[in-house]
Design an enzyme around this catalytic site. Structure first.
Site, mmCIF file in Angstrom:
data_model
loop_
_atom_site.group_PDB
_atom_site.id
_atom_site.type_symbol
_atom_site.label_atom_id
_atom_site.label_comp_id
_atom_site.label_asym_id
_atom_site.label_seq_id
_atom_site.Cartn_x
_atom_site.Cartn_y
_atom_site.Cartn_z
ATOM 1 N N GLY A 190 22.597 -21.204 84.094
ATOM 2 C CA GLY A 190 21.158 -21.486 84.036
ATOM 3 C C GLY A 190 20.880 -22.980 84.014
ATOM 4 C CB VAL A 193 14.251 -26.528 79.394
ATOM 5 C CG1 VAL A 193 13.831 -27.818 78.743
ATOM 6 C CG2 VAL A 193 13.147 -26.036 80.298
ATOM 7 C CB ILE A 194 18.504 -24.324 77.047
ATOM 8 C CG1 ILE A 194 17.273 -23.984 76.193
ATOM 9 C CG2 ILE A 194 19.776 -24.310 76.186
ATOM 10 C CD1 ILE A 194 17.353 -22.661 75.468
ATOM 11 N N GLY A 282 16.930 -18.277 79.988
ATOM 12 C CA GLY A 282 15.563 -17.957 79.598
ATOM 13 C C GLY A 282 15.515 -17.224 78.272
ATOM 14 C CB ALA A 331 7.376 -26.321 69.470
ATOM 15 C CG HIS A 455 2.969 -57.546 81.046
ATOM 16 N ND1 HIS A 455 3.604 -56.829 82.040
ATOM 17 C CD2 HIS A 455 3.569 -58.772 81.004
ATOM 18 C CE1 HIS A 455 4.541 -57.596 82.588
ATOM 19 N NE2 HIS A 455 4.544 -58.784 81.976
HETATM 20 P P1 FAD Z 1 9.767 -19.009 66.747
HETATM 21 O O1 FAD Z 1 9.987 -20.454 66.553
HETATM 22 O O2 FAD Z 1 10.765 -18.245 67.532
HETATM 23 O O3 FAD Z 1 9.621 -18.382 65.294
HETATM 24 C C1 FAD Z 1 9.507 -17.013 65.063
HETATM 25 C C2 FAD Z 1 9.906 -16.736 63.624
HETATM 26 O O4 FAD Z 1 9.540 -15.393 63.302
HETATM 27 C C3 FAD Z 1 11.419 -16.827 63.371
HETATM 28 O O5 FAD Z 1 11.666 -17.494 62.169
HETATM 29 C C4 FAD Z 1 11.852 -15.367 63.281
HETATM 30 O O6 FAD Z 1 13.018 -15.188 62.489
HETATM 31 C C5 FAD Z 1 10.622 -14.759 62.619
HETATM 32 N N1 FAD Z 1 10.460 -13.321 62.829
HETATM 33 C C6 FAD Z 1 10.561 -12.607 63.979
HETATM 34 N N2 FAD Z 1 10.262 -11.299 63.750
HETATM 35 C C7 FAD Z 1 9.973 -11.205 62.424
HETATM 36 C C8 FAD Z 1 9.570 -10.129 61.591
HETATM 37 N N3 FAD Z 1 9.372 -8.902 62.082
HETATM 38 N N4 FAD Z 1 9.391 -10.382 60.281
HETATM 39 C C9 FAD Z 1 9.553 -11.637 59.772
HETATM 40 N N5 FAD Z 1 9.902 -12.688 60.527
HETATM 41 C C10 FAD Z 1 10.107 -12.467 61.826
HETATM 42 N N6 FAD Z 1 9.907 -26.345 72.596
HETATM 43 C C11 FAD Z 1 9.302 -27.537 72.662
HETATM 44 O O7 FAD Z 1 8.065 -27.595 72.707
HETATM 45 N N7 FAD Z 1 10.019 -28.708 72.664
HETATM 46 C C12 FAD Z 1 11.366 -28.714 72.614
HETATM 47 O O8 FAD Z 1 11.985 -29.783 72.610
HETATM 48 C C13 FAD Z 1 12.044 -27.469 72.560
HETATM 49 N N8 FAD Z 1 13.385 -27.420 72.503
HETATM 50 C C14 FAD Z 1 14.015 -26.210 72.421
HETATM 51 C C15 FAD Z 1 15.400 -26.192 72.388
HETATM 52 C C16 FAD Z 1 16.073 -24.990 72.314
HETATM 53 C C17 FAD Z 1 17.572 -24.981 72.283
HETATM 54 C C18 FAD Z 1 15.328 -23.773 72.239
HETATM 55 C C19 FAD Z 1 16.028 -22.454 72.117
HETATM 56 C C20 FAD Z 1 13.947 -23.784 72.276
HETATM 57 C C21 FAD Z 1 13.275 -25.009 72.378
HETATM 58 N N9 FAD Z 1 11.888 -25.075 72.451
HETATM 59 C C22 FAD Z 1 11.262 -26.280 72.543
HETATM 60 C C23 FAD Z 1 11.052 -23.854 72.408
HETATM 61 C C24 FAD Z 1 10.499 -23.648 70.997
HETATM 62 O O9 FAD Z 1 11.579 -23.570 70.090
HETATM 63 C C25 FAD Z 1 9.670 -22.380 70.947
HETATM 64 O O10 FAD Z 1 8.669 -22.423 71.942
HETATM 65 C C26 FAD Z 1 8.996 -22.241 69.579
HETATM 66 O O11 FAD Z 1 9.961 -22.199 68.553
HETATM 67 C C27 FAD Z 1 8.153 -20.977 69.532
HETATM 68 O O12 FAD Z 1 7.518 -20.923 68.291
HETATM 69 P P2 FAD Z 1 7.025 -19.546 67.669
HETATM 70 O O13 FAD Z 1 6.401 -19.896 66.367
HETATM 71 O O14 FAD Z 1 6.226 -18.810 68.673
HETATM 72 O O15 FAD Z 1 8.355 -18.695 67.436
HETATM 73 P P1 NAI Z 2 14.545 -21.628 81.519
HETATM 74 O O1 NAI Z 2 13.599 -20.582 81.930
HETATM 75 O O2 NAI Z 2 14.064 -23.022 81.362
HETATM 76 O O3 NAI Z 2 15.764 -21.680 82.528
HETATM 77 C C1 NAI Z 2 16.581 -20.579 82.780
HETATM 78 C C2 NAI Z 2 17.291 -20.804 84.093
HETATM 79 O O4 NAI Z 2 18.288 -19.800 84.226
HETATM 80 C C3 NAI Z 2 16.348 -20.679 85.293
HETATM 81 O O5 NAI Z 2 16.530 -21.777 86.148
HETATM 82 C C4 NAI Z 2 16.768 -19.354 85.917
HETATM 83 O O6 NAI Z 2 16.583 -19.330 87.322
HETATM 84 C C5 NAI Z 2 18.246 -19.314 85.555
HETATM 85 N N1 NAI Z 2 18.831 -17.975 85.565
HETATM 86 C C6 NAI Z 2 18.250 -16.800 85.196
HETATM 87 N N2 NAI Z 2 19.130 -15.782 85.340
HETATM 88 C C7 NAI Z 2 20.278 -16.315 85.797
HETATM 89 C C8 NAI Z 2 21.544 -15.784 86.114
HETATM 90 N N3 NAI Z 2 21.789 -14.482 86.000
HETATM 91 N N4 NAI Z 2 22.509 -16.609 86.571
HETATM 92 C C9 NAI Z 2 22.265 -17.942 86.688
HETATM 93 N N5 NAI Z 2 21.076 -18.508 86.396
HETATM 94 C C10 NAI Z 2 20.098 -17.712 85.936
HETATM 95 O O7 NAI Z 2 15.199 -21.080 80.170
HETATM 96 P P2 NAI Z 2 16.140 -21.773 79.084
HETATM 97 O O8 NAI Z 2 16.753 -23.013 79.595
HETATM 98 O O9 NAI Z 2 17.001 -20.681 78.569
HETATM 99 O O10 NAI Z 2 15.107 -22.163 77.962
HETATM 100 C C11 NAI Z 2 14.221 -21.168 77.455
HETATM 101 C C12 NAI Z 2 12.884 -21.748 77.170
HETATM 102 O O11 NAI Z 2 12.939 -22.484 75.948
HETATM 103 C C13 NAI Z 2 12.372 -22.750 78.185
HETATM 104 O O12 NAI Z 2 11.784 -22.134 79.297
HETATM 105 C C14 NAI Z 2 11.351 -23.482 77.382
HETATM 106 O O13 NAI Z 2 10.180 -22.733 77.336
HETATM 107 C C15 NAI Z 2 11.999 -23.537 76.013
HETATM 108 N N6 NAI Z 2 12.683 -24.821 75.845
HETATM 109 C C16 NAI Z 2 11.916 -25.955 75.881
HETATM 110 C C17 NAI Z 2 12.509 -27.190 75.755
HETATM 111 C C18 NAI Z 2 11.666 -28.397 75.854
HETATM 112 O O14 NAI Z 2 10.452 -28.279 75.734
HETATM 113 N N7 NAI Z 2 12.228 -29.587 76.048
HETATM 114 C C19 NAI Z 2 13.949 -27.338 75.549
HETATM 115 C C20 NAI Z 2 14.662 -26.076 75.578
HETATM 116 C C21 NAI Z 2 14.022 -24.873 75.696
#
Ligand code: FAD
Ligand code: NAI
Length: 476
Positions: A190, A193-194, A282, A331, A455
């Site tokens: 994939g 972003v991650i 994803g 987030a 600047h």
């Molecule tokens: P979440 O953060 O997923 O929180 C949901 C919470 O609900 C969790 O604590 C879960 O345990 C809890 N929960 C679920 N079901 C239940 C239940 N039934 N009872 C009680 N608790 C429950 N976004 C950005 O904007 N910038 C970034 O740089 C960024 N980097 C990322 C990097 C990575 C590696 C990943 C995986 C994601 C990243 N994201 C980033 C995406 C971001 O983390 C998510 O969009 C955001 O956390 C979503 O917030 P949320 O509150 O909707 O859910």
């Molecule tokens: P993503 O949707 O950004 O990327 C997933 C990639 O995997 C896509 O390019 C897709 O075409 C590819 N893919 C899907 N199935 C596949 C397969 N079978 N084989 C090979 N490639 C495949 O999802 P990702 O990177 O997992 O991140 C999840 C989400 O978390 C992001 O979409 C974003 O919303 C959030 N995130 C945001 C960050 C930020 O804001 N900087 C950082 C990290 C995550």
């Protein structure tokens, strides 16, 4: 006696904890239920973002970039270094400390704002005048009642069908953030972003990284010119080997390595061995265990809770926000929806403008954008003009030694209103804020072109891109 609340929030990620704080500020008796436990088995607020997402990934990106600078960039500044090495345990400990500080501070924010915090899995028991919810933490089960419920249960990593994560060789984002040794060869499935962020971290620390992407194109949601420049830089100077149009056929995890076989776009089969494989294909909305049928909550075919533009679900007085509903999984989108929903419950007019949500990819160079891409404007038949300014012509970018990339502004050809801004370059994550403000205020490119920018700053690239819309850049 059953505890009574005005508002119950399920989930304490950025969406849920923000919604709970805002609801409490508005005078509602509020509870936030969350089931996250950290690796020590302790409750840890903040959801994906704080525990295994935004915050730890940015900590590692910063550390690894510093290492890369010390190794390869300091010499340009006349700074000589000898024997630079990485202490991976110290790097991970720093990241964990940042996470602990932030997750702990949410508990303090809850106290300060008088939000009750319950640890455990929240689920619906029944709907009526009020909602009955169960909170289960192991053997301990409690019931509460609330008038309004906000679901903020987030998302989980999408699995590659038939491929099990083993936490050792085959990892998701959680494993990718806590490898205790630098893999010699790292595979990433994939190129999203991650994949790009985590691939960058481990490549900078010394891994040889190959990214296997299913789609034939790279970053299709990004403006095509930006995606093209990113592909050139990432595959070239950055040394991430990105293979597009790949179909994964098999993944076999062994004791010491993981074997991956895949077909490339010509159908040729490749068999490669990696020390570790990160799956980042994803994320999917998380509604598991909510018992949503008890209240008749509608969930769409892709697993998202159905909501209208104000995040009302199909059930009166139940709202859903963040990753568990439509829209970008970011987030800041989650937290703004949290604020808007709390204010809606209080009878205030509040909404989130989905057209001006900024995106950032924290690679080096960073990528950031807001609004429409050039390809979207073309396909929608919207007349536009484009202005572009390369960082190589920016004095500040030269001083930083970060000259790759450019800023691009798209404005309506007739009204001059800004329709989109796309940046690949240093601190794009910070620069994009100006574009978001401009678009929220309905600014024209002329407005930005007439605003004085300090600047030498990187923000001058925005100024020059705005000037470029009417072909009057001054420094290129
Ligand atoms: P979440 O953060 O997923 O929180 C949901 C919470 O609900 C969790 O604590 C879960 O345990 C809890 N929960 C679920 N079901 C239940 C239940 N039934 N009872 C009680 N608790 C429950 N976004 C950005 O904007 N910038 C970034 O740089 C960024 N980097 C990322 C990097 C990575 C590696 C990943 C995986 C994601 C990243 N994201 C980033 C995406 C971001 O983390 C998510 O969009 C955001 O956390 C979503 O917030 P949320 O509150 O909707 O859910
Ligand atoms: P993503 O949707 O950004 O990327 C997933 C990639 O995997 C896509 O390019 C897709 O075409 C590819 N893919 C899907 N199935 C596949 C397969 N079978 N084989 C090979 N490639 C495949 O999802 P990702 O990177 O997992 O991140 C999840 C989400 O978390 C992001 O979409 C974003 O919303 C959030 N995130 C945001 C960050 C930020 O804001 N900087 C950082 C990290 C995550």
């Amino acid at each position: 006696m059953t505890q009574q609340f005005d508002v119950a929030v399920i989930g304490a990620g950025p969406g849920g904890y923000t919604a709970a704080i805002r609801a409490a500020q508005l005078g509602f008796k509020t509870v936030c239920i969350d089931d996250w436990k950290n690796t020590q088995g302790n409750p840890s607020l903040g959801g994906t973002c704080l525990n295994v997402g935004c915050i730890p990934s940015k900590a590692l990106l910063e550390s690894s970039e510093n290492y890369e600078r010390a190794l390869h960039k300091f010499a340009d500044h006349g700074i000589r270094t000898k024997g630079v090495s990485v202490d991976i345990a110290a790097m991970l400990a720093r990241k964990d400390k940042i996470v602990d500080t932030f997750t702990g501070s949410i508990a303090l924010l809850f106290k300060k704002n008088k939000v009750a915090s319950l640890h455990g899995r929240g689920s619906f028991v029944s709907a009526g005048e009020r909602f009955t919810l169960q909170v289960r933490d192991g053997e301990r089960v409690e019931e509460i009642e609330a008038t309004h419920v906000i679901i903020a249960t987030g998302s989980v990593a999408r699995q590659l069908p038939g491929i099990a994560l083993d936490g050792e060789r085959v990892l998701d984002n959680v494993g990718a953030l806590s490898m205790t040794e630098i893999p010699r060869k790292l595979g990433v499935v994939g190129a999203g972003v991650i994949g790009l962020e985590m691939g960058s971290v481990w490549r900078r620390l010394g891994s040889e990284v190959a990214i296997l992407e299913a789609l034939p194109s790279f970053l299709p949601a990004v403006d095509e010119q930006i995606a093209k420049e990113a592909f050139r830089v990432f595959n070239g100077p950055l040394d991430l080997k990105i293979h597009t149009g790949v179909r994964i056929a098999d993944v076999k995890a062994g004791k010491k390595s993981v074997a991956v076989s895949y077909a490339d776009r010509d159908g040729t089969t490749h068999n490669v061995e990696f020390d570790k494989l990160i799956i980042a294909i994803g994320r999917v909305p998380n509604t598991a265990g909510l018992n949503s049928d008890a209240i008749g909550l509608r969930i769409d075919a892709r697993g998202y809770i159905e909501v209208d533009e104000h995040n009302h679900t199909s059930v009166p007085n139940v709202y859903a926000i963040g990753d568990v509903v439509r829209g970008p999984m970011l987030a800041h989108k989650s937290s703004e929806e949290g604020v808007a929903v709390a204010e809606t419950i209080a009878g205030e007019a509040s909404h989130v403008n989905m057209d001006t949500i900024p995106w950032v990819i924290y690679t080096s160079p960073e990528i950031a954008w807001v609004g429409k891409t050039e390809q979207q404007l073309k396909s929608e038949g919207i007349p536009y003009r484009a202005g572009r300014f390369p960082f190589i012509a920016s004095g500040r970018a030269r001083a930083l030694g970060e000259t790759a990339g450019f800023t691009k502004m798209l404005a309506h050809a007739e009204t001059d209103r800004i329709l989109g801004v796309h940046i690949i370059g240093p601190y794009a994550s910070e620069l994009i804020a100006e574009a978001v403000v401009a678009m929220e205020f309905g600014a024209s490119s002329e407005d930005i072109a007439r605003i004085v920018h300090a600047h030498p700053t990187l923000s001058e690239a925005m100024h020059e891109a705005a000037l470029g819309v009417h072909k009057r850049t001054l420094n290129i």
